[in-house]
Design an enzyme around this catalytic site. Structure first.
Site, PDB file in Angstrom:
ATOM      1  N   TYR A  32      19.991 -14.532  25.853  1.00  0.00           N
ATOM      2  CA  TYR A  32      20.093 -13.131  26.420  1.00  0.00           C
ATOM      3  C   TYR A  32      21.464 -13.022  27.397  1.00  0.00           C
ATOM      4  O   TYR A  32      22.305 -13.729  26.892  1.00  0.00           O
ATOM      5  CB  TYR A  32      18.707 -12.974  27.673  1.00  0.00           C
ATOM      6  CG  TYR A  32      18.518 -11.643  28.046  1.00  0.00           C
ATOM      7  CD1 TYR A  32      18.578 -10.454  26.844  1.00  0.00           C
ATOM      8  CD2 TYR A  32      18.285 -11.405  29.266  1.00  0.00           C
ATOM      9  CE1 TYR A  32      18.216  -9.328  27.626  1.00  0.00           C
ATOM     10  CE2 TYR A  32      17.933 -10.140  29.885  1.00  0.00           C
ATOM     11  CZ  TYR A  32      17.988  -9.255  28.911  1.00  0.00           C
ATOM     12  OH  TYR A  32      17.877  -8.127  29.426  1.00  0.00           O
ATOM     13  N   ASP A  84       3.157  -0.074  -4.018  1.00  0.00           N
ATOM     14  CA  ASP A  84       2.013   0.502  -4.850  1.00  0.00           C
ATOM     15  C   ASP A  84       2.562   0.914  -6.508  1.00  0.00           C
ATOM     16  O   ASP A  84       1.896   1.030  -7.260  1.00  0.00           O
ATOM     17  CB  ASP A  84       1.494   1.725  -4.202  1.00  0.00           C
ATOM     18  CG  ASP A  84       0.781   1.531  -3.018  1.00  0.00           C
ATOM     19  OD1 ASP A  84      -0.203   0.720  -2.860  1.00  0.00           O
ATOM     20  OD2 ASP A  84       1.581   1.643  -2.159  1.00  0.00           O
ATOM     21  N   LYS A  98      -1.000  -6.671   5.084  1.00  0.00           N
ATOM     22  CA  LYS A  98       0.065  -7.009   4.066  1.00  0.00           C
ATOM     23  C   LYS A  98       1.225  -7.926   4.670  1.00  0.00           C
ATOM     24  O   LYS A  98       1.709  -8.866   4.164  1.00  0.00           O
ATOM     25  CB  LYS A  98       0.938  -5.644   3.566  1.00  0.00           C
ATOM     26  CG  LYS A  98       0.254  -4.637   2.829  1.00  0.00           C
ATOM     27  CD  LYS A  98       0.425  -4.766   1.395  1.00  0.00           C
ATOM     28  CE  LYS A  98      -0.710  -3.830   0.490  1.00  0.00           C
ATOM     29  NZ  LYS A  98      -0.499  -4.130  -0.709  1.00  0.00           N
TER      30      LYS A  98
HETATM   31  N1  LIG Z   1      -4.990  -3.168  -7.626  1.00  0.00           N
HETATM   32  C1  LIG Z   1      -3.671  -2.872  -6.948  1.00  0.00           C
HETATM   33  O1  LIG Z   1      -2.832  -3.669  -6.780  1.00  0.00           O
HETATM   34  C2  LIG Z   1      -3.668  -1.350  -6.504  1.00  0.00           C
HETATM   35  C3  LIG Z   1      -4.389  -0.517  -6.755  1.00  0.00           C
HETATM   36  N2  LIG Z   1      -4.226   0.751  -6.286  1.00  0.00           N
HETATM   37  C4  LIG Z   1      -5.241   1.547  -6.194  1.00  0.00           C
HETATM   38  O2  LIG Z   1      -4.975   2.673  -7.365  1.00  0.00           O
HETATM   39  C5  LIG Z   1      -5.428   3.872  -6.745  1.00  0.00           C
HETATM   40  C6  LIG Z   1      -4.340   4.835  -6.801  1.00  0.00           C
HETATM   41  O3  LIG Z   1      -3.378   4.430  -5.878  1.00  0.00           O
HETATM   42  P1  LIG Z   1      -2.004   5.240  -5.671  1.00  0.00           P
HETATM   43  O4  LIG Z   1      -1.447   5.660  -7.054  1.00  0.00           O
HETATM   44  O5  LIG Z   1      -1.191   4.600  -4.757  1.00  0.00           O
HETATM   45  O6  LIG Z   1      -2.633   6.582  -5.354  1.00  0.00           O
HETATM   46  P2  LIG Z   1      -1.997   8.335  -5.602  1.00  0.00           P
HETATM   47  O7  LIG Z   1      -2.523   9.107  -4.581  1.00  0.00           O
HETATM   48  O8  LIG Z   1      -0.384   8.226  -5.681  1.00  0.00           O
HETATM   49  O9  LIG Z   1      -2.542   8.661  -7.071  1.00  0.00           O
HETATM   50  C7  LIG Z   1      -3.674   8.649  -7.370  1.00  0.00           C
HETATM   51  C8  LIG Z   1      -3.890   9.388  -8.658  1.00  0.00           C
HETATM   52  O10 LIG Z   1      -5.243   9.304  -9.000  1.00  0.00           O
HETATM   53  C9  LIG Z   1      -5.568  10.478  -9.250  1.00  0.00           C
HETATM   54  N3  LIG Z   1      -7.184  10.507  -9.127  1.00  0.00           N
HETATM   55  C10 LIG Z   1      -8.001  10.608  -8.278  1.00  0.00           C
HETATM   56  N4  LIG Z   1      -9.388  10.352  -8.575  1.00  0.00           N
HETATM   57  C11 LIG Z   1      -9.298  10.781 -10.123  1.00  0.00           C
HETATM   58  C12 LIG Z   1     -10.205  10.851 -11.010  1.00  0.00           C
HETATM   59  N5  LIG Z   1     -11.698  10.988 -10.694  1.00  0.00           N
HETATM   60  N6  LIG Z   1      -9.868  11.068 -12.260  1.00  0.00           N
HETATM   61  C13 LIG Z   1      -8.608  11.228 -12.541  1.00  0.00           C
HETATM   62  N7  LIG Z   1      -7.653  11.082 -11.648  1.00  0.00           N
HETATM   63  C14 LIG Z   1      -7.828  10.837 -10.418  1.00  0.00           C
HETATM   64  C15 LIG Z   1      -5.095  11.689  -8.374  1.00  0.00           C
HETATM   65  O11 LIG Z   1      -5.103  12.967  -8.831  1.00  0.00           O
HETATM   66  C16 LIG Z   1      -3.728  10.877  -8.324  1.00  0.00           C
HETATM   67  O12 LIG Z   1      -2.849  11.459  -9.066  1.00  0.00           O
HETATM   68  C17 LIG Z   1      -6.024   3.613  -5.447  1.00  0.00           C
HETATM   69  O13 LIG Z   1      -7.466   3.362  -5.663  1.00  0.00           O
HETATM   70  C18 LIG Z   1      -5.583   2.370  -4.869  1.00  0.00           C
HETATM   71  O14 LIG Z   1      -5.875   1.540  -4.276  1.00  0.00           O
HETATM   72  C19 LIG Z   1      -2.923   0.990  -6.053  1.00  0.00           C
HETATM   73  C20 LIG Z   1      -2.045   0.198  -5.781  1.00  0.00           C
HETATM   74  C21 LIG Z   1      -2.008  -1.173  -6.184  1.00  0.00           C
HETATM   75  C1  LIG Z   2      -3.257  -2.934  -3.361  1.00  0.00           C
HETATM   76  C2  LIG Z   2      -2.813  -1.763  -2.632  1.00  0.00           C
HETATM   77  O1  LIG Z   2      -1.591  -1.934  -2.392  1.00  0.00           O
HETATM   78  C3  LIG Z   2      -3.406  -0.735  -2.616  1.00  0.00           C
HETATM   79  O2  LIG Z   2      -4.569  -0.524  -3.191  1.00  0.00           O
HETATM   80  O3  LIG Z   2      -2.988   0.347  -2.042  1.00  0.00           O
HETATM   81 MG   LIG Z   3      -1.149   0.048  -1.241  1.00  0.00          MG
END
Ligand SMILES: NC(=O)C1=CN([C@@H]2O[C@H](COP(=O)(O)OP(=O)(O)OC[C@H]3O[C@@H](n4cnc5c(N)ncnc54)[C@H](O)[C@@H]3O)[C@@H](O)[C@H]2O)C=CC1
Ligand SMILES: CC(=O)C(=O)O
Ligand SMILES: [Mg+2]
Length: 476
Positions: A114, A237, A169
Site C-alpha cells: 500500500y 452462451d 461460473k
Molecule cells: N447447455 C448449455 O451449455 C447451455 C444451455 N443454454 C440453454 O438454452 C436455452 C436458451 O438460452 P439462450 O440462447 O441464452 O436464450 P435466448 O433468450 O437468447 O434464446 C432463447 C430462444 O428460444 C426461443 N424459445 C423459447 N421457448 C421456445 C419454444 N417453446 N419453442 C421455440 N422456441 C422457443 C425464444 O424465442 C428465443 O429465441 C436456455 O434454456 C439456456 O439455459 C444456453 C446456453 C448454454
Molecule cells: C449453461 C448456461 O450458461 C446456461 O444455461 O445459460
Molecule cells: Mg448462460
C-alpha cells in the site's frame, strides 16, 4: 416425474424427539411412508428426555419435501425445529471470496503493498500500461457480466437473481482453470449503457465473459465490445455452448457413421445459443440446418425485424421447409434444443431418421425428459450434470479463457473456438467412445489443459497472441 426424481431436493431436518422406545423407528417409518429417502442422521444434542437430531432426507422436489415435513409435524413425540435446504445452505453468504496472496504482517509489508511504495508500481503502469498484465490481477482476472435477462432458461429474472449463477461460473473458472473471475450483474438492459459500463471497467480485467444476456441485444453488445476493447470478449452462451456442441456432435457422428456434410440438423430456440451453435455447425461443414423458434421454422421467404433472424433465414434451411417443428424434424438426424422444456415429444422423435442424435440442452429443464426420450434415440445429451453426456459450456469457458489469458490474446476468434471443440472431442478416445460417453466429464482434469493449449496454438497461428510462450510453472 422421472426428471424431478433424479434432480430431487435434499433437506436437513433438525428434529427434537422424545426419548421413548420406538420413537426413532416411528420417525423413519413416517419419512419412508411419505416417500422420503433418509441419507444421513446426525445426533446434535441428547438429554434425559429428548434428543435433537439432524436428519438429511432426499425428496423428489420442493412440494414433496413440504409433504414430508408436514407428516413429521403430525407425528406425536416429534418437534420440527428447523428445515434447511442443502442447496440454499451452500449459497449462504455467497460461494466465492477474495483472498490476499501474501499476508500484511508489519509496517514494512504495509508500505510496500500500500502507500507509499505502491505508488512506484502505479507510476510504472502509468508509463507503460502493458505492465498492468505483469503487476496487477489483470493477467488472470475475468469479468462475468450479465444484465440478468436470459438466466439459464429462467428468462429475465433481473441482475440480483442472476448473481448465484454468475458466482457458480466464477467457482468453475477457478476450480477448472485457476482463472479468477468476478460476477458483475448490471441493473440496466440498455445496450449503449452496458457497452459503456463494460468498457469503463475493462482496465482491471484480462477478459470479459458475457453471460445470460438475452438475444438479440447480446449480439450487438458483444460485437461492439469486441471492436472496442483489446482484451477477449466472449459471450459464453453463444460460443461456449457452440464449442461444446460441436465437440459432442463430432463424436456422436462417429458413432452413427455419418459425416457432418450429410446431416439434417434441427435447432429449436434461435436465440443467443441457437444462433452461435448454427454458425459453428456451418463453419464445420454442416449443410442442412433448419431453425425453429416460437413462430415456427425460419425461412428465407419471410422478412424478419430481427436482423440476426434475417441472416439466419438466408443462410439455413436450404430446402425451404415451412411450418413448425413437426415439419422440420421429419427425417432429421440431429435435434439441438436451446429453447425450453416440453418443446420435443416422442412423436417428434419417431419422425427422425435412423439413429437419432438428440441434444436437449435447455437448462434447467431440457426440451424432453431424458428418460422419456431414451428408448427412441441413439445418442442423448442434455445440459445437466445428473445425466450422461453433459453438453454444457462449462466444458469450454474455463480452458478457453485460460489459453486466451496465457497468450494474452487480443480476441477469441473462430479458429480458437474450432480448436477448442476438437480438443474437447479428442479427450474421448475411440476405445472409450460410446452412446453414454460422447463428451468428457466436466471433472476430467485433461480438459482445461487440452483446450487452453489448443487455443494458444490457434491464437499464435492466427496472429492474435501477444505472448507466445506462457510459463506453465506459474499459476497464472
Ligand atoms: N447447455 C448449455 O451449455 C447451455 C444451455 N443454454 C440453454 O438454452 C436455452 C436458451 O438460452 P439462450 O440462447 O441464452 O436464450 P435466448 O433468450 O437468447 O434464446 C432463447 C430462444 O428460444 C426461443 N424459445 C423459447 N421457448 C421456445 C419454444 N417453446 N419453442 C421455440 N422456441 C422457443 C425464444 O424465442 C428465443 O429465441 C436456455 O434454456 C439456456 O439455459 C444456453 C446456453 C448454454
Ligand atoms: C449453461 C448456461 O450458461 C446456461 O444455461 O445459460
Ligand atoms: Mg448462460
Amino acid at each position: 416425474m422421472a426428471l424431478q426424481q433424479r434432480t430431487g431436493t435434499s433437506l436437513i431436518l433438525r428434529l427434537e424427539l422424545d426419548q421413548s422406545v420406538g420413537a426413532f423407528g416411528q420417525l423413519t417409518r413416517a419419512i419412508g411412508e411419505a416417500g422420503g429417502d433418509i441419507v444421513a442422521v446426525d445426533v446434535i444434542h441428547v438429554t434425559k428426555n429428548t434428543a435433537i437430531r439432524d436428519v438429511t432426507v432426499q425428496a423428489f422436489d420442493r412440494v414433496h419435501g413440504e409433504r414430508i415435513v408436514q407428516a413429521l409435524k403430525e407425528l406425536p413425540g416429534v418437534r420440527v425445529v428447523n428445515v434447511s435446504d442443502r442447496t440454499f445452505l451452500l449459497h449462504l453468504g455467497g460461494k466465492i471470496s477474495i483472498q490476499p496472496k501474501s499476508p500484511v504482517k508489519n509496517r514494512d509489508d504495509l508500505s510496500r503493498v500500500y502507500t507509499p511504495d505502491v505508488a512506484r508500481v502505479c507510476t510504472a503502469i502509468q508509463e507503460d500500461p502493458a505492465k498492468a498484465f505483469q503487476l496487477t490481477i489483470k493477467r488472470n482476472t475475468v469479468a462475468i457480466v450479465t444484465d440478468g435477462t436470459a438466466v439459464l432458461g429462467l428468462g429475465d429474472i433481473g441482475p440480483a437473481g442472476a448473481i448465484p449463477v454468475m458466482e457458480g461460473k466464477a467457482m468453475l473458472f477457478k476450480q477448472f482453470a485457476d482463472v479468477d473471475a468476478f460476477p458483475i450483474c448490471l441493473d440496466t438492459k440498455d445496450t449503449d449503457e452496458i457497452v459503456r459500463i463494460v468498457k469503463a471497467i475493462a482496465p482491471t480485467f484480462g477478459g470479459i465473459n458475457l453471460e445470460d444476456i438475452s438475444s438479440p441485444r447480446c449480439f450487438e453488445i458483444e460485437d461492439r465490445l469486441r471492436a472496442e476493447l483489446d482484451i477477449p470478449v466472449f459471450h459464453d452462451d453463444q460460443h461456449g455452448t457452440a464449442v461444446v456442441l460441436l465437440a459432442g456432435l463430432l463424436n456422436a457422428t462417429k458413432l452413427i457413421g455419418k459425416k457432418l456434410e450429410q446431416l439434417q440438423v434441427v435447432v429449436t430456440g434461435i436465440g443467443a445459443a441457437g444462433v452461435a451453435c448454427t454458425k459453428i455447425l456451418l463453419a464445420a461443414g454442416v449443410k442442412n440446418v433448419i431453425g425453429v423458434d416460437r413462430q415456427g421454422v425460419l425461412t428465407r421467404s419471410v422478412n424478419y425485424d430481427n436482423p440476426i433472424w434475417q441472416w439466419y433465414a438466408q443462410n439455413t434451411n436450404p430446402y425451404e421447409v415451412r411450418g413448425g417443428l413437426q415439419e422440420a424434424i421429419a427425417g432429421a438426424d440431429v435435434f439441438i434444443g436451446l429453447s425450453g422444456p416440453g418443446v420435443l415429444t416422442v412423436d417428434h422423435l419417431k419422425k427422425m431418421a435412423r439413429d437419432p442424435i438428440v441434444f436437449a440442452m435447455a437448462n434447467p429443464v431440457p426440451e424432453i425428459d431424458p428418460e422419456e426420450a431414451e428408448p427412441y434415440v441413439r445418442v442423448l445429451a442434455t445440459g445437466r450434470s445428473d445425466y450422461p453426456n453433459q453438453i454444457n459450456n462449462v466444458l469450454c469457458f474455463p480452458g478457453i479463457f485460460r489459453g486466451a489469458l496465457d497468450c494474452r490474446a487480443k480476441t477469441i476468434n473462430e479458429e480458437m473456438k474450432l480448436a477448442a471443440a476438437r480438443a474437447i472431442a479428442s479427450i474421448v478416445t475411440d476405445d472409450e467412445l460410446n452412446e453414454q460417453y460422447i463428451v468428457p466429464s466436466v471433472f476430467n482434469k485433461k480438459i482445461s489443459r487440452a483446450v487452453s493449449q489448443a487455443v494458444i496454438d490457434a491464437a499464435i497461428a492466427t496472429g492474435v497472441a501477444r505472448r507466445e510462450r506462457p510459463d506453465y510453472t506459474q499459476s497464472n
